[in-house]
Every structure is written in structure tokens, then in C-alpha cells.
Design a protein around this motif. Structure first.
Motif: not given
Length: 180
Positions: A85-87, A95-101, A122-124
């Protein structure tokens, strides 16, 4: 047929699904939070497979937003799908990077023939994303994959959350996603 989407409070390592998703770090060597819990519960076979990935196709680690599968070692699941996940603390705020996960994990699950998958938030955690934003992004991404046919023969997508706050956020996202 559309997959059923649901959220529950629990321990993702105990899920009886085809695949569980690991909120991994790019090294794939385990860590804290969900990643550490999955590595501990899966046993040494998981680490050995991750080391093989690093010595083979992923010598620099797994890029953020991508996903890769391994066996699940001692877990009830058949596979572990690792995603990074994105940090937010490192400036990864797209958010697109998070959605990609979520979409890439579903693509990998579909390619394996999985019909059920469990996701964490993821990433939370230590990566600093607001759990409400993660829930909204995750549910939207998963629903888009399922409705668009990109999730193969997926029958169940379960978000397995670590806290009542996270569960409430995902339940709200699922409820608003179903609203007309």
C-alpha cells in the motif's frame, strides 16, 4: 454472477477463504501489523517463497500498488496475495495507487482461480491513511472489478478488519456503495 462483498471484525490469518491479502512491505520479508501476523501464522514456508521471489522476479521488491501471490504455508487459505500500500508519511497520497492494491490483488486472485478472498484495510495502519478513505477506495475498487468482470469467478470478497472503527467505516462504505 456478482461476488458478495462483506465486512467483519476478526483475524485475517484465521480466514477460511481461497486467498488472503497481505498488506506487505516492499521487501516481502515480513514486518509489523497484518504483515507480521500473516508471516508468523503462515510459518517458514511463506518466508521461503518470499525470499525466492526476491532472488528471482522481484530483486528490488514489490512496487507499491502491485500484487504477487505465494502459497499460504500453515494458514487455512491456499494463497497469500501480497500487495504494498501507499505510505502517506512518504508522500504517497494518490487514491489511485491505493485502489490499485485492491484491483491488482483481485486480478491475481482471479488468475489463480480463487473464488473467495479476504482483504485487510491496506494502508490504514502505520501507513497513515484514514480508515474511512481506505474503506471508500477499497469498496469502490473492488465493486468496479466485480461489476466489470475483472474478478473472474469470484463469489466472496470479505474485508476483515482489526478494530470496531475500521469495521464501521467499511460497513458504511458498503452501505453507501449499495445505495441507489
Amino acid at each position: 454472477m456478482n461476488a458478495r462483498l462483506e465486512a467483519s471484525l476478526g483475524d485475517i490469518t484465521a480466514e477460511h477463504v481461497d486467498a488472503i491479502v497481505n498488506a506487505a512491505n516492499s521487501s516481502l520479508m515480513g514486518g509489523g501489523g497484518v504483515d507480521g501476523a500473516i508471516h508468523r501464522a503462515a510459518g517458514p514456508a511463506l518466508l521461503a517463497e518470499c525470499q525466492a521471489l526476491r532472488q528471482g522476479p522481484l530483486p528490488r521488491g514489490l512496487p507499491t500498488g502491485q500484487a504477487v501471490a505465494t502459497g499460504a504455508g500453515d494458514l487455512a487459505a491456499r494463497w497469500v496475495i501480497h500487495t504494498v500500500g501507499p505510505d502517506k508519511h512518504r508522500g504517497q497520497t494518490d487514491p489511485a495507487l491505493l485502489a490499485s492494491c485492491f484491483t491488482e490483488s483481485l486480478r491475481v486472485a482471479a488468475s489463480l482461480g480463487a473464488t473467495s478472498v479476504a482483504f485487510p484495510a491496506v494502508s490504514a495502519g502505520v501507513y497513515g491513511w484514514d480508515v474511512g478513505e481506505v474503506a471508500s477506495t477499497a469498496v469502490g475498487a473492488v465493486r468496479g472489478m466485480v461489476d466489470g468482470g475483472g474478478a473472474g469467478s469470484m463469489q466472496l470478497v470479505r474485508f476483515v478488519l482489526f478494530s470496531p472503527e475500521a469495521l464501521a467505516a467499511f460497513e458504511a462504505a458498503l452501505a453507501s456503495d449499495c445505495a441507489p
